[in-house]
Design an enzyme around this catalytic site. Structure first.
Site, short mmCIF file in Angstrom:
data_model
loop_
_atom_site.label_atom_id
_atom_site.label_comp_id
_atom_site.label_asym_id
_atom_site.label_seq_id
_atom_site.Cartn_x
_atom_site.Cartn_y
_atom_site.Cartn_z
N ASP A 1 2.35 4.97 -0.37
CA ASP A 1 1.82 6.26 0.06
C ASP A 1 1.64 7.21 -1.12
O ASP A 1 2.13 6.96 -2.23
CB ASP A 1 2.77 6.92 1.06
CG ASP A 1 2.76 6.24 2.41
OD1 ASP A 1 1.73 5.65 2.78
OD2 ASP A 1 3.78 6.31 3.11
N ARG B 1 0.85 -1.19 0.00
CA ARG B 1 0.00 0.00 0.00
C ARG B 1 0.89 1.24 0.00
O ARG B 1 1.15 1.84 1.04
CB ARG B 1 -0.94 -0.03 1.20
CG ARG B 1 -2.01 -1.12 1.08
CD ARG B 1 -2.90 -1.20 2.30
NE ARG B 1 -2.19 -1.76 3.46
CZ ARG B 1 -2.76 -2.02 4.63
NH1 ARG B 1 -4.04 -1.75 4.81
NH2 ARG B 1 -2.06 -2.53 5.61
N ARG C 1 11.62 5.30 3.94
CA ARG C 1 11.86 6.75 3.88
C ARG C 1 12.53 7.26 5.17
O ARG C 1 13.37 8.17 5.12
CB ARG C 1 10.54 7.48 3.64
CG ARG C 1 9.99 7.26 2.23
CD ARG C 1 8.55 7.71 2.10
NE ARG C 1 8.39 9.11 2.49
CZ ARG C 1 7.21 9.68 2.70
NH1 ARG C 1 6.09 8.96 2.58
NH2 ARG C 1 7.15 10.95 3.04
#
Length: 246
Positions: free
Chosen positions: A52, A50, A198
């Site tokens: 972002d 999923r 990230r």
């Protein structure tokens, strides 16, 4: 009901992310709309990851079930026709066993993160890299990244809204290399926490700038505290490049 697996690439810039939401255009929603338009059916599409808002994919995998049997090539072509003008492409389609699940059958996911290090801003690569005018030490970043490889409590690099049951994950690969003006981080694991890649890249950038040492990164990991994390890298430089299955 026949089950179909599709491999997808997309530019995540205009989307609210993979997951369908009440407002905004999602990748999942665009795929479901395309399926409905060519088949007249409205199946749910399940993805392997999923991603972002703003995150891209070269090899996202998804599956869905239809009542009618279709030739996979027709599914690919029909979906691509109805996906226009969204920057999403179905690059492959196949009929699979109904035991296949794009998310839960996956044994490894591969991500890349790209940083552009030059004085001039990106033009063609805008929204596709993290631009920094500072030169970064890729060798130091790679060495420090090895502290993250293996089984660890990754609480430091986990978003507050992460829904995973445990912060413990096993990172199989974290390679950092310079490729011309870009620094490319390649990361592989069975699964990841929300914002994990990230968050790790943002902390490694501090190493590349000489602000953190390898020991500082190791200490941040050991702290198991979100406040010990460096800045979170922007979504634009992240790509889901592939998913492995048995």
């Amino acid at each position: 009901m026949p089950r179909y697996r599709i491999t997808i690439e997309y530019d995540g810039t205009p989307f609210i992310g993979w997951q369908r939401q009440a407002e905004g255009v999602s990748i999942q929603g665009a795929l479901e709309t395309a399926i409905r338009k060519f088949s007249g059916e409205a199946p749910g599409v399940r993805g392997a990851g999923r991603t972002d808002a703003g995150v891209h994919a070269l090899g996202q995998v998804a599956h869905f079930d239809l009542e009618k049997t279709w030739e996979p090539g027709r599914i690919r072509d029909a979906m691509n026709f109805h996906l226009r003008p969204n920057p999403i492409g179905v690059v492959a389609a196949a009929q699979v066993d109904d035991a296949f699940d794009a998310r839960f059958s996956a044994v490894k996911r591969h991500y890349e993160y790209r940083l552009l290090t030059r004085r001039a801003p990106p033009i063609l690569q805008r929204h596709r890299v993290w631009w920094t005018m500072q030169n970064l030490d890729a060798a130091a970043m790679h060495a420090a990244a090895q502290e993250l490889v293996g089984k660890h409590d990754f609480t430091t690099f986990r978003a507050a809204q992460c829904q995973a049951k445990s912060p413990i994950k096993t990172l199989d690969v974290f390679d950092v290399s310079r490729e011309g003006e870009e620094i490319v981080c390649r990361v592989s694991a069975r699964s990841f926490l929300h914002h994990q890649v990230r968050s790790m890249v943002g902390s490694l950038k501090l190493v590349g700038e000489g602000k953190w040492s390898r020991a500082d990164l190791a200490s941040a990991l050991a702290a198991a505290n979100r406040e010990a994390c460096g800045p979170v890298a922007p979504a634009a430089g992240l790509y889901l490049v592939g998913v492995d299955y048995e």
